[in-house]
Design an enzyme around this catalytic site. Structure first.
Site, short mmCIF file in Angstrom:
data_model
loop_
_atom_site.label_atom_id
_atom_site.label_comp_id
_atom_site.label_asym_id
_atom_site.label_seq_id
_atom_site.Cartn_x
_atom_site.Cartn_y
_atom_site.Cartn_z
N ALA A 119 0.85 -1.21 0.03
CA ALA A 119 0.13 -0.07 0.02
C ALA A 119 0.90 1.26 0.01
CB ALA A 119 -0.96 0.19 1.18
N GLY B 20 0.39 -4.84 0.77
CA GLY B 20 -0.65 -4.92 -0.05
C GLY B 20 -0.41 -5.68 -1.64
N GLU C 259 -0.91 -9.17 -0.36
CA GLU C 259 -2.15 -9.59 -0.20
C GLU C 259 -3.01 -9.50 -1.39
OE1 GLU C 259 -2.11 -5.85 2.74
OE2 GLU C 259 -3.31 -7.25 4.28
N GLU D 299 4.56 -4.87 7.34
CA GLU D 299 4.02 -3.86 7.90
C GLU D 299 4.34 -3.72 9.55
OE1 GLU D 299 2.52 -6.30 6.33
OE2 GLU D 299 0.93 -5.19 4.67
N1 COA Z 1 4.57 3.18 -1.01
C1 COA Z 1 4.88 4.31 -1.45
N2 COA Z 1 6.18 4.59 -2.28
C2 COA Z 1 6.88 3.09 -2.50
C3 COA Z 1 6.64 2.14 -1.97
C4 COA Z 1 5.31 1.86 -0.97
N3 COA Z 1 4.83 0.83 -0.50
N4 COA Z 1 7.61 1.10 -2.15
C5 COA Z 1 8.37 1.77 -2.86
N5 COA Z 1 8.05 2.94 -2.79
C6 COA Z 1 8.74 4.18 -3.64
C7 COA Z 1 9.84 4.69 -2.97
O1 COA Z 1 9.48 5.53 -2.05
C8 COA Z 1 10.76 5.20 -3.97
O2 COA Z 1 10.10 6.41 -4.40
P1 COA Z 1 11.25 7.57 -4.73
O3 COA Z 1 11.87 7.39 -6.04
O4 COA Z 1 9.91 8.74 -4.98
O5 COA Z 1 11.89 8.08 -3.43
C9 COA Z 1 10.36 4.27 -5.23
O6 COA Z 1 9.28 3.64 -4.92
C10 COA Z 1 11.51 3.28 -5.32
O7 COA Z 1 11.52 2.78 -4.27
P2 COA Z 1 13.12 2.36 -3.37
O8 COA Z 1 12.92 2.22 -2.15
O9 COA Z 1 13.95 3.40 -4.03
O10 COA Z 1 13.91 1.09 -4.23
P3 COA Z 1 14.63 -0.09 -3.81
O11 COA Z 1 14.91 -0.85 -4.84
O12 COA Z 1 15.54 0.60 -3.03
O13 COA Z 1 13.69 -0.81 -2.39
C11 COA Z 1 11.93 -1.90 -1.51
C12 COA Z 1 12.68 -1.43 -2.84
C13 COA Z 1 10.75 -2.65 -2.07
C14 COA Z 1 12.50 -2.99 -0.69
C15 COA Z 1 11.44 -0.74 -0.85
O14 COA Z 1 11.03 0.26 -1.71
C16 COA Z 1 10.61 -1.06 0.37
O15 COA Z 1 10.90 -1.57 1.31
N6 COA Z 1 9.33 -0.69 0.11
C17 COA Z 1 8.42 -0.60 1.01
C18 COA Z 1 7.81 -2.19 1.06
C19 COA Z 1 6.83 -2.10 2.44
O16 COA Z 1 6.94 -1.89 3.40
N7 COA Z 1 5.50 -2.44 1.89
C20 COA Z 1 4.53 -2.34 2.76
C21 COA Z 1 3.68 -1.18 2.88
S1 COA Z 1 2.22 -1.21 3.84
#
Ligand code: COA
Length: 260
Positions: free
Chosen positions: A66, A111, A114, A134
């Site tokens: 999400a 999400g 999910e 989460e």
């Molecule tokens: N919500 C909003 N934005 C997200 C996102 C999310 N769940 N997951 C990734 N993004 C965005 C990042 O903020 C970044 O945006 P920016 O370029 O404007 O800063 C872009 O997507 C790329 O993500 P980034 O973190 O730079 O890529 P990465 O390869 O270094 O890492 C992940 C990838 C998936 C490990 C990391 O993005 C992450 O941990 N995301 C969140 C996962 C999460 O907690 N999901 C559950 C949410 S309830």
């Protein structure tokens, strides 16, 4: 409804819905959830669609969760509505009367996991990482993950994944039954396409009967589930497709199911 964050492609009987926010790793914001809700409602009544495939754009993420930026701004009342919206979308997918295949082409977190759990089949590329992280954000799953993951892989493993927030790689996900199959990332599209084409050739009423008996039956006592199975079995026997399938077997030819 014109879509900003998803793309819908009809290829014969297979409809592919692609979540298209690659700059945010296809994170599910409210707009995307509304668009998904609309697209699945349309798929439900589209006679041309026999199978739906859902995937994420780019080669890095299915859906990375999400939208955390939106979550941060939620009041408890907004959060309640956001969770209900997400759950309603996932229920719409789970109860679609056509098979839905998740083509998991990278991160399927929060999400995204999910969403995959709400689908009927999950095929993952070997680059996929699945999890419910989460807890690391000080929250918990809100789009059905606590319920569906537990039902799919059991409370012990589901709790391990949710309490630690640690994702599992594709191979481990296959071992614990979280995904049906893992294929080389480059072969994911073709594998899913073959799968979808195969299901698209099956008898639609029989597919629907199986989906209904399994999805609804899972929450029923055994006797009620058996009754549901009997009803759906009898309904299959009212179809032309049943005549076609049984005749084709006896005549040693391939059946041609027409969905009637
Ligand atoms: N919500 C909003 N934005 C997200 C996102 C999310 N769940 N997951 C990734 N993004 C965005 C990042 O903020 C970044 O945006 P920016 O370029 O404007 O800063 C872009 O997507 C790329 O993500 P980034 O973190 O730079 O890529 P990465 O390869 O270094 O890492 C992940 C990838 C998936 C490990 C990391 O993005 C992450 O941990 N995301 C969140 C996962 C999460 O907690 N999901 C559950 C949410 S309830």
């Amino acid at each position: 409804m014109p879509y900003q964050n998803i793309q819908v492609l009809q290829d014969g009987a297979v409809e592919t819905i692609t979540i298209n926010r690659p700059d945010k790793l296809n994170a599910l914001n409210q707009q995307t959830l509304l668009e998904l809700s609309d697209a699945f409602s349309a798929a439900a009544v589209n006679d041309a669609t026999r199978v739906v495939v859902i995937t994420g754009s780019g080669n890095k993420a299915f859906v990375a969760g999400a939208d955390i930026g939106e979550i941060q701004e939620l009041s408890p009342i907004d959060a309640h509505a956001f969770s209900e919206l997400g759950q309603q979308v996932m229920l719409g997918i789970q109860h679609l009367d056509k098979p839905v295949i998740a083509a998991i082409n990278g991160y399927a977190l929060g999400g995204g996991c999910e969403l995959a759990l709400a689908c009927n089949l999950r095929i993952a590329g070997d680059n996929a990482l699945l999890g419910l992280p989460e807890i690391k954000l000080g929250i918990m799953p809100g789009f059905g993950g606590s319920q569906r993951l537990t039902r799919l892989i059991g409370a012990g493993r589901a709790l391990e994944m949710m309490l630690t927030g640690e994702p599992v790689a594709a191979g481990r996900a296959e071992q614990i039954g979280l995904v049906n199959q893992v294929v080389e990332a480059g072969a994911l599209r073709d594998t899913v396409s073959d799968y979808a084409e195969r299901l698209a050739r099956a008898a639609p009423h029989a597919l629907h009967g199986i989906l209904d008996a399994v999805n609804k039956g899972a929450d029923l006592p055994l006797e009620a589930g058996l009754e549901l199975e009997t009803d759906r079995f009898a309904l299959c026997c009212a179809t032309e497709d049943m005549r076609e399938g049984t005749s084709a077997f006896l005549e040693k030819r391939k059946p041609e199911f027409r969905g009637c």
